[in-house]
Write a protein that holds these residues in place. Structure first.
Motif, short mmCIF file in Angstrom:
data_model
loop_
_atom_site.label_atom_id
_atom_site.label_comp_id
_atom_site.label_asym_id
_atom_site.label_seq_id
_atom_site.Cartn_x
_atom_site.Cartn_y
_atom_site.Cartn_z
N MET A 69 6.48 7.44 0.73
CA MET A 69 5.28 7.04 1.46
C MET A 69 4.47 6.01 0.68
SD MET A 69 3.68 7.52 4.33
CE MET A 69 4.33 9.08 4.95
N LEU A 70 4.36 6.21 -0.64
CA LEU A 70 3.63 5.26 -1.48
C LEU A 70 4.37 3.92 -1.53
CD1 LEU A 70 1.36 4.58 -3.47
CD2 LEU A 70 2.83 5.44 -5.31
N ILE A 71 5.68 3.98 -1.63
CA ILE A 71 6.49 2.76 -1.71
C ILE A 71 6.31 1.90 -0.46
CG2 ILE A 71 8.80 1.82 -2.03
CD1 ILE A 71 7.79 3.39 -4.42
N VAL A 72 6.35 2.54 0.70
CA VAL A 72 6.24 1.77 1.94
C VAL A 72 4.82 1.25 2.14
CG1 VAL A 72 5.69 3.70 3.50
CG2 VAL A 72 6.92 1.73 4.38
N MET A 73 3.81 2.00 1.66
CA MET A 73 2.43 1.51 1.73
C MET A 73 2.25 0.25 0.89
SD MET A 73 0.09 4.96 1.57
CE MET A 73 0.02 6.11 2.95
N ILE A 74 2.85 0.27 -0.30
CA ILE A 74 2.79 -0.91 -1.17
C ILE A 74 3.54 -2.08 -0.52
CG2 ILE A 74 3.51 -1.86 -3.40
CD1 ILE A 74 3.03 0.92 -4.59
N ALA A 75 4.66 -1.77 0.13
CA ALA A 75 5.44 -2.81 0.80
C ALA A 75 4.62 -3.47 1.91
CB ALA A 75 6.72 -2.22 1.38
N ILE A 76 3.91 -2.65 2.70
CA ILE A 76 3.09 -3.17 3.78
C ILE A 76 1.93 -4.00 3.22
CG2 ILE A 76 1.45 -2.54 5.61
CD1 ILE A 76 4.19 -2.16 6.60
N GLY A 77 1.23 -3.43 2.23
CA GLY A 77 0.06 -4.11 1.67
C GLY A 77 0.41 -5.41 0.98
N SER A 78 1.45 -5.39 0.15
CA SER A 78 1.83 -6.60 -0.59
C SER A 78 2.43 -7.65 0.33
CB SER A 78 2.82 -6.25 -1.71
OG SER A 78 3.98 -5.62 -1.20
N THR A 79 3.17 -7.22 1.34
CA THR A 79 3.73 -8.18 2.30
C THR A 79 2.62 -8.85 3.09
OG1 THR A 79 5.77 -6.88 2.53
CG2 THR A 79 5.28 -8.47 4.27
N ASP A 80 1.61 -8.07 3.49
CA ASP A 80 0.51 -8.65 4.23
C ASP A 80 -0.28 -9.62 3.37
OD1 ASP A 80 -1.01 -8.39 6.89
OD2 ASP A 80 -2.60 -8.22 5.40
N LEU A 81 -0.33 -9.36 2.06
CA LEU A 81 -1.00 -10.29 1.16
C LEU A 81 -0.26 -11.63 1.15
CD1 LEU A 81 -3.21 -10.84 -0.92
CD2 LEU A 81 -1.66 -10.00 -2.68
N LEU A 82 1.07 -11.58 1.21
CA LEU A 82 1.85 -12.81 1.24
C LEU A 82 1.56 -13.62 2.51
CD1 LEU A 82 5.31 -11.57 -0.11
CD2 LEU A 82 3.54 -12.84 -1.34
N PHE A 83 1.28 -12.89 3.61
CA PHE A 83 0.95 -13.58 4.84
C PHE A 83 -0.35 -14.38 4.69
CE2 PHE A 83 3.25 -10.00 7.24
CZ PHE A 83 4.44 -10.71 7.21
N ALA A 84 -1.18 -13.98 3.73
CA ALA A 84 -2.43 -14.70 3.50
C ALA A 84 -2.19 -16.13 3.05
CB ALA A 84 -3.28 -13.95 2.47
N LEU A 85 -1.00 -16.39 2.50
CA LEU A 85 -0.68 -17.76 2.08
C LEU A 85 -0.72 -18.72 3.25
CD1 LEU A 85 2.28 -17.05 -0.39
CD2 LEU A 85 -0.10 -17.59 -0.95
N ASP A 86 -0.48 -18.19 4.46
CA ASP A 86 -0.61 -19.00 5.67
C ASP A 86 -1.99 -18.87 6.29
OD1 ASP A 86 2.03 -19.70 5.35
OD2 ASP A 86 2.77 -18.19 6.73
N SER A 87 -2.44 -17.62 6.42
CA SER A 87 -3.65 -17.37 7.20
C SER A 87 -4.94 -17.79 6.51
CB SER A 87 -3.73 -15.87 7.56
OG SER A 87 -3.78 -15.08 6.39
N ILE A 88 -5.03 -17.60 5.18
CA ILE A 88 -6.26 -17.98 4.49
C ILE A 88 -6.48 -19.50 4.52
CG2 ILE A 88 -7.50 -17.96 2.30
CD1 ILE A 88 -7.44 -15.28 3.71
N PRO A 89 -5.46 -20.32 4.17
CA PRO A 89 -5.65 -21.77 4.31
C PRO A 89 -5.96 -22.18 5.75
CG PRO A 89 -3.76 -21.33 2.92
CD PRO A 89 -4.17 -20.02 3.51
N ALA A 90 -5.37 -21.47 6.72
CA ALA A 90 -5.60 -21.81 8.12
C ALA A 90 -7.06 -21.61 8.51
CB ALA A 90 -4.69 -20.97 9.03
#
Length: 327
Positions: A197-218
Motif C-alpha cells: 500500500m505504501l509503495i503504490v501511494m509513493i508511485a501515485i504521488g511521485s508520478t503525479d509530481l512528474l506530471f507537474a513538469l507539463d502542468s506547472i509551466p502550462a
C-alpha cells in the motif's frame, strides 16, 4: 497584486479541512468500493467549490484574476484526465483492491499537493528573477505537445517506469508480499515492515509530481501569480480522485483527448513566448488576454470530448453490426 498571508492561511486551512472530512466520510466503517453515485456527488461538490472560489476571486480581486483562476483550473483539470490513464495502469500493476483504491489516490494526491506547492514556490521565484525562463517554458510546452501527438499517432501505449524514489523505497524498506487491509506498515515477528500500500501511494504521488513538469509551466503561461497557480492546482487535484471512479470505463473512450491536450499545451507555449516578446518591447508580438485563453481551452476540451464520444458510439455500432453481417 500580492495576496496577504491570511488569504493563504484561510485557503490552505479550508482545503485541508475539506480533505479531512472527505477522508473521514469515505473511510468510516468497513472498507468498501467507491460507488458511481458517491463519485458523482463528490465531483460535483469539488467543481462547485472551485466555481464558488472563482466567483469570490471575481468579487474581491476582479475579473482578471478570476479569469486566470478558471483558465488555470480547467487546464489543470483537463491535463489530469490524461493522467488518470497512468493511475489506472499503476492500480492494475500493483493489483490494488478496489475497496482501497480511493485511499491510495487520496494519500498520493496529498503528497503531490505538498510537493507541487514547493515546486510552485520555486518556479515563481525563478520566473521573477530570470525572465528568459518564459522562453524555455514556452519551447518546452510546444515540444511536449508535438511529442504527445507523435506518440498518439504511433499508437504508443502509456507505461509506468519506476522512478528513482520508488526503486530506492523497494530496496531500502522490507515489504510484505501481500496487502494487509489498508495499512501501510505492520509488525511481523517483531519486525516492522511496510506493505505494498505504501509503495503504490509513493508511485501515485511521485508520478503525479512528474506530471507537474507539463502542468506547472502550462499554468505559469496563464498567470504568474503564485496564489492563483497554487489554488488552481489544488482544486484540480482535489477532484481528481473522484473523477477516476466516475469516468471508469469512459477513460478508454476519450480517444481524442490527447490531441486536445496537445493543442492546449501548444497554444499556451506559443502564448508564453509571445508574452515574453511583448514584455521585451517587440512591437509585433501581441498580448493575448485571459478571456481568449479561457475560450480556447474550454472550447478545445468540449470539442475533443464530444468528438471522442461520437467516435466511441460509431465504433460500438460498427462492432455490433459486424457479427450480424457475418451470419
Amino acid at each position: 497584486m500580492t495576496e496577504p498571508l491570511w488569504a493563504w492561511i484561510v485557503v490552505i486551512g479550508g482545503l485541508l479541512i475539506v480533505l479531512a472530512v472527505d477522508l473521514w466520510i469515505v473511510d468510516r466503517g468497513e472498507a468498501r468500493e467507491f460507488s458511481m453515485r458517491q463519485a458523482g456527488g463528490w465531483v460535483s461538490f469539488y467543481v462547485t467549490l472551485a466555481v464558488i472560489f472563482g466567483v469570490v476571486l471575481w468579487l474581491t480581486l476582479g475579473a482578471e484574476k478570476s479569469g486566470e483562476f478558471f483558465a488555470g483550473y480547467i487546464t489543470e483539470y483537463s491535463l489530469s484526465v490524461d493522467n488518470l490513464f497512468v493511475f489506472y495502469i499503476i492500480m492494475s500493476r500493483f493489483a490494488v483492491p478496489k475497496v482501497h483504491q480511493h485511499k491510495v489516490l487520496l494519500i498520493g494526491i496529498l503528497l503531490a499537493l505538498v510537493m507541487r506547492g514547493i515546486f510552485i514556490g520555486l518556479g515563481a521565484a525563478a520566473l521573477e528573477r530570470f525572465g528568459w525562463l518564459f522562453y524555455v517554458f514556452g519551447a518546452f510546452l510546444v515540444y511536449t505537445a508535438i511529442n504527445i501527438v507523435r506518440g498518439h499517432l504511433k499508437g504508443e501505449e502509456e507505461e509506468v517506469k519506476e522512478n528513482l524514489l520508488l526503486r530506492w523505497v523497494r530496496r531500502s524498506l522490507p515489504t510484505t508480499q501481500d496487502y494487509v487491509g489498508s495499512k501501510i506498515m505492520v509488525k511481523i515477528d517483531g519486525r516492522r515492515m511496510v506493505t505494498p500500500m505504501l509503495i503504490v501511494m509513493i508511485a501515485i504521488g511521485s508520478t503525479d509530481l512528474l506530471f507537474a513538469l507539463d502542468s506547472i509551466p502550462a499554468i505559469f503561461g496563464l498567470t504568474t501569480d503564485p496564489f492563483i497557480v497554487f489554488t488552481a492546482n489544488a482544486f484540480a487535484l482535489m477532484g481528481l480522485r473522484q473523477l477516476y471512479f466516475l469516468l471508469g470505463g469512459l477513460l478508454q473512450k476519450l480517444v481524442y483527448i490527447s490531441y486536445g491536450l496537445a493543442f492546449i499545451l501548444g497554444f499556451i507555449g506559443v502564448k508564453l513566448v509571445l508574452e515574453a516578446l511583448h514584455s521585451s518591447g517587440v512591437s509585433w508580438a501581441p498580448h493575448i488576454p485571459i478571456w481568449v485563453s479561457l475560450t480556447v481551452i474550454g472550447s478545445t476540451m468540449v470539442i475533443t470530448t464530444v468528438a471522442s464520444l461520437i467516435k466511441a458510439r460509431v465504433d460500438m455500432r460498427a462492432s455490433e453490426k459486424a457479427p450480424s453481417e457475418q451470419v
